[in-house]
Design a protein around this motif. Structure first.
Motif, PDB file in Angstrom:
ATOM      1  N   GLN A  90       0.821  -1.202   0.000  1.00  0.00           N
ATOM      2  CA  GLN A  90       0.000   0.000   0.000  1.00  0.00           C
ATOM      3  C   GLN A  90       0.861   1.261   0.000  1.00  0.00           C
ATOM      4  O   GLN A  90       1.964   1.258   0.552  1.00  0.00           O
ATOM      5  CB  GLN A  90      -0.911   0.023   1.246  1.00  0.00           C
ATOM      6  CG  GLN A  90      -1.876  -1.138   1.340  1.00  0.00           C
ATOM      7  CD  GLN A  90      -2.917  -1.127   0.250  1.00  0.00           C
ATOM      8  OE1 GLN A  90      -3.289  -0.064  -0.259  1.00  0.00           O
ATOM      9  NE2 GLN A  90      -3.401  -2.310  -0.119  1.00  0.00           N
ATOM     10  N   PRO A  91       0.358   2.345  -0.599  1.00  0.00           N
ATOM     11  CA  PRO A  91       1.060   3.631  -0.509  1.00  0.00           C
ATOM     12  C   PRO A  91       1.095   4.130   0.929  1.00  0.00           C
ATOM     13  O   PRO A  91       0.259   3.746   1.757  1.00  0.00           O
ATOM     14  CB  PRO A  91       0.223   4.566  -1.393  1.00  0.00           C
ATOM     15  CG  PRO A  91      -0.622   3.666  -2.231  1.00  0.00           C
ATOM     16  CD  PRO A  91      -0.862   2.425  -1.413  1.00  0.00           C
ATOM     17  N   GLN A  92       2.070   4.978   1.209  1.00  0.00           N
ATOM     18  CA  GLN A  92       2.178   5.602   2.528  1.00  0.00           C
ATOM     19  C   GLN A  92       1.897   7.091   2.399  1.00  0.00           C
ATOM     20  O   GLN A  92       2.447   7.762   1.511  1.00  0.00           O
ATOM     21  CB  GLN A  92       3.582   5.405   3.101  1.00  0.00           C
ATOM     22  CG  GLN A  92       3.908   3.994   3.513  1.00  0.00           C
ATOM     23  CD  GLN A  92       5.300   3.894   4.102  1.00  0.00           C
ATOM     24  OE1 GLN A  92       5.984   4.901   4.297  1.00  0.00           O
ATOM     25  NE2 GLN A  92       5.733   2.668   4.386  1.00  0.00           N
ATOM     26  N   ASN A  93       1.070   7.602   3.267  1.00  0.00           N
ATOM     27  CA  ASN A  93       0.792   9.031   3.280  1.00  0.00           C
ATOM     28  C   ASN A  93       2.065   9.809   3.626  1.00  0.00           C
ATOM     29  O   ASN A  93       2.776   9.456   4.569  1.00  0.00           O
ATOM     30  CB  ASN A  93      -0.301   9.363   4.298  1.00  0.00           C
ATOM     31  CG  ASN A  93      -1.663   8.837   3.873  1.00  0.00           C
ATOM     32  OD1 ASN A  93      -1.940   8.706   2.684  1.00  0.00           O
ATOM     33  ND2 ASN A  93      -2.516   8.520   4.841  1.00  0.00           N
ATOM     34  N   GLY A  94       2.339  10.839   2.869  1.00  0.00           N
ATOM     35  CA  GLY A  94       3.499  11.683   3.124  1.00  0.00           C
ATOM     36  C   GLY A  94       4.800  11.161   2.569  1.00  0.00           C
ATOM     37  O   GLY A  94       5.830  11.830   2.659  1.00  0.00           O
ATOM     38  N   ALA A  95       4.791   9.945   1.986  1.00  0.00           N
ATOM     39  CA  ALA A  95       6.010   9.358   1.417  1.00  0.00           C
ATOM     40  C   ALA A  95       6.037   9.557  -0.089  1.00  0.00           C
ATOM     41  O   ALA A  95       5.018   9.868  -0.719  1.00  0.00           O
ATOM     42  CB  ALA A  95       6.082   7.874   1.751  1.00  0.00           C
ATOM     43  N   GLU A 119      19.895  10.387   2.960  1.00  0.00           N
ATOM     44  CA  GLU A 119      18.934  11.234   3.668  1.00  0.00           C
ATOM     45  C   GLU A 119      17.554  11.178   3.016  1.00  0.00           C
ATOM     46  O   GLU A 119      16.534  10.999   3.692  1.00  0.00           O
ATOM     47  CB  GLU A 119      19.445  12.675   3.689  1.00  0.00           C
ATOM     48  CG  GLU A 119      18.514  13.645   4.397  1.00  0.00           C
ATOM     49  CD  GLU A 119      19.063  15.060   4.430  1.00  0.00           C
ATOM     50  OE1 GLU A 119      18.263  15.984   4.709  1.00  0.00           O
ATOM     51  OE2 GLU A 119      20.261  15.254   4.172  1.00  0.00           O
ATOM     52  N   LYS A 120      17.523  11.314   1.684  1.00  0.00           N
ATOM     53  CA  LYS A 120      16.239  11.422   0.992  1.00  0.00           C
ATOM     54  C   LYS A 120      15.515  10.083   0.858  1.00  0.00           C
ATOM     55  O   LYS A 120      14.283  10.046   0.820  1.00  0.00           O
ATOM     56  CB  LYS A 120      16.449  12.044  -0.387  1.00  0.00           C
ATOM     57  CG  LYS A 120      16.829  13.511  -0.351  1.00  0.00           C
ATOM     58  CD  LYS A 120      17.059  14.061  -1.749  1.00  0.00           C
ATOM     59  CE  LYS A 120      17.371  15.555  -1.702  1.00  0.00           C
ATOM     60  NZ  LYS A 120      17.709  16.101  -3.047  1.00  0.00           N
ATOM     61  N   PHE A 121      16.266   8.984   0.771  1.00  0.00           N
ATOM     62  CA  PHE A 121      15.622   7.700   0.512  1.00  0.00           C
ATOM     63  C   PHE A 121      14.811   7.212   1.708  1.00  0.00           C
ATOM     64  O   PHE A 121      13.971   6.313   1.567  1.00  0.00           O
ATOM     65  CB  PHE A 121      16.661   6.637   0.123  1.00  0.00           C
ATOM     66  CG  PHE A 121      16.125   5.601  -0.816  1.00  0.00           C
ATOM     67  CD1 PHE A 121      16.105   5.819  -2.184  1.00  0.00           C
ATOM     68  CD2 PHE A 121      15.622   4.398  -0.333  1.00  0.00           C
ATOM     69  CE1 PHE A 121      15.598   4.870  -3.049  1.00  0.00           C
ATOM     70  CE2 PHE A 121      15.114   3.442  -1.193  1.00  0.00           C
ATOM     71  CZ  PHE A 121      15.098   3.680  -2.556  1.00  0.00           C
ATOM     72  N   ALA A 122      15.038   7.810   2.863  1.00  0.00           N
ATOM     73  CA  ALA A 122      14.267   7.430   4.051  1.00  0.00           C
ATOM     74  C   ALA A 122      12.785   7.715   3.859  1.00  0.00           C
ATOM     75  O   ALA A 122      11.938   7.133   4.559  1.00  0.00           O
ATOM     76  CB  ALA A 122      14.794   8.179   5.267  1.00  0.00           C
ATOM     77  N   ASN A 123      12.450   8.581   2.898  1.00  0.00           N
ATOM     78  CA  ASN A 123      11.051   8.947   2.650  1.00  0.00           C
ATOM     79  C   ASN A 123      10.470   8.222   1.440  1.00  0.00           C
ATOM     80  O   ASN A 123       9.364   8.536   1.003  1.00  0.00           O
ATOM     81  CB  ASN A 123      10.929  10.463   2.452  1.00  0.00           C
ATOM     82  CG  ASN A 123       9.501  10.954   2.565  1.00  0.00           C
ATOM     83  OD1 ASN A 123       8.781  10.603   3.494  1.00  0.00           O
ATOM     84  ND2 ASN A 123       9.074  11.769   1.600  1.00  0.00           N
ATOM     85  N   VAL A 124      11.202   7.261   0.888  1.00  0.00           N
ATOM     86  CA  VAL A 124      10.737   6.537  -0.297  1.00  0.00           C
ATOM     87  C   VAL A 124      10.034   5.246   0.123  1.00  0.00           C
ATOM     88  O   VAL A 124      10.528   4.497   0.976  1.00  0.00           O
ATOM     89  CB  VAL A 124      11.915   6.225  -1.242  1.00  0.00           C
ATOM     90  CG1 VAL A 124      11.485   5.253  -2.343  1.00  0.00           C
ATOM     91  CG2 VAL A 124      12.443   7.511  -1.859  1.00  0.00           C
TER      92      VAL A 124
END
Length: 327
Positions: A90-95, A119-124
């Motif tokens: 499932q998709p994640q909100n805010g990611a 740093e940025k991949f933590a939100n993927v």
């Protein structure tokens, strides 16, 4: 299946190279994605935006999908098959939600260094979404390098995303990257020199000369053997003097793992072969593509004109007459 490696020339300029080994005809060619490009996505209706321009091998499938390349900041990346991948349902909100085949585009379009990537991949969030060409969820992992020589491997399994520093500068396919590093411990005897004579009782075994230090180097086409073979040749191949020599050297290193058509047959009767070899100069930055059918190398360098173009730009593969009739 594929093989990849990083490489440094005598001027301390870094390169990333790969073979693209696959059975399905991918039909890729060199393409430049300009700055500030918007990608549609199979994972979300909104798609995603990129900041940096990049060049690599790709194909337009209602939007470009690239499998390797280098961006204007000197970050290079390649996607390789990895059957142990496990992606989110499932998709994640805010990611930043991406299909696996979209991750490389996002990396090259938004990452300026390995530190920036971490740093940025933590939100993927990588989703289990089918690819429109292959009609499957493509199991991938990624090798990423920047112009300083820093390199990592990105893998997502049941335990989540793992970004591992790559101290050996090589990546192939399954098993996972940590397993390959441990397996190198089984080959500490390999060296480019000669083995010394060995006594066995009253008999002395004499080596057969140059090359005996590499006895035991695996020669098959499994990912395990290709990893060992590439790590060995990368370690001991003579350092190239400049960019041109480095591309030539990388082509010789990858010759050791190139898969000719017909020698690696899958269970369904299809076979993998090396459809092309890609070379990325991270210092310039420039992409080089060498296809199976014609060993001519096509070079595409990122320029300001290309980076600021209104739309992606494709380039045909160069060809040349390979043989000349002698009367």
């Amino acid at each position: 299946m594929c093989t990849s490696l990083t490489y440094k020339d005598a001027n301390s300029n870094w390169f990333l190279a790969r073979t693209m080994d696959f059975g399905f005809e991918l039909g890729g060619r060199p393409v430049v994605i300009p700055r500030q490009h918007h990608f549609t996505s199979d994972a979300t209706t909104t798609g995603f935006d990129t900041r940096y321009g990049f060049v690599g091998a790709g194909r337009n499938l209602n939007g470009y999908i690239l499998v390797d390349g280098v961006n204007e900041k000197g970050v290079g990346a390649a996607a390789l098959y990895f059957t142990e991948s496990v992606y989110a349902a499932q998709p994640q909100n805010g990611a930043t939600n991406l299909a696996s085949h979209e991750v490389l585009n996002w990396i090259l379009g938004n990452v300026a260094s390995i530190a920036d990537l971490k740093e940025k991949f933590a939100n993927v969030n990588i989703l289990a979404v089918p690819n429109s060409l292959l009609k499957i969820v493509v199991p991938l992992h990624w090798i990423v390098a920047d112009s300083t020589g820093a390199s990592v491997v990105i893998e997502q399994q049941a335990t989540g995303v793992k970004i591992t520093d790559n101290p050996v500068g090589v990546m192939t396919n399954s098993p996972d990257f940590d397993w390959h590093l441990k397996n190198l411990n089984n080959y500490v005897q390999l060296n480019p020199g000669l083995h010394s004579d060995k006594p066995y009782g009253e008999f002395t075994a004499n080596s057969f000369g140059a090359g005996t230090g590499a006895l035991g180097l695996p020669g098959d086409y499994t990912s395990v053997s290709r990893f060992i073979r590439t790590a060995f040749t990368r370690q001991y191949t003579e350092v190239a003097a400049n960019t041109g020599a480095a591309i030539n050297t990388l082509s010789h290193i990858l010759n050791n793992v190139e898969i000719p058509r017909g020698v690696k047959i899958q269970a369904d009767g299809d076979f993998d072969y090396t459809q092309y070899r890609g070379y990325m100069s991270l210092a310039e930055p420039t992409f080089y593509m060498q296809p199976y059918a014609d060993q001519t190398i096509t070079q595409v360098k990122l320029t300001e004109k290309l980076l600021n173009s209104a739309a992606p730009v494709e380039f045909p593969l160069q060809t040349q007459q390979q043989f000349h009739e002698v009367n």
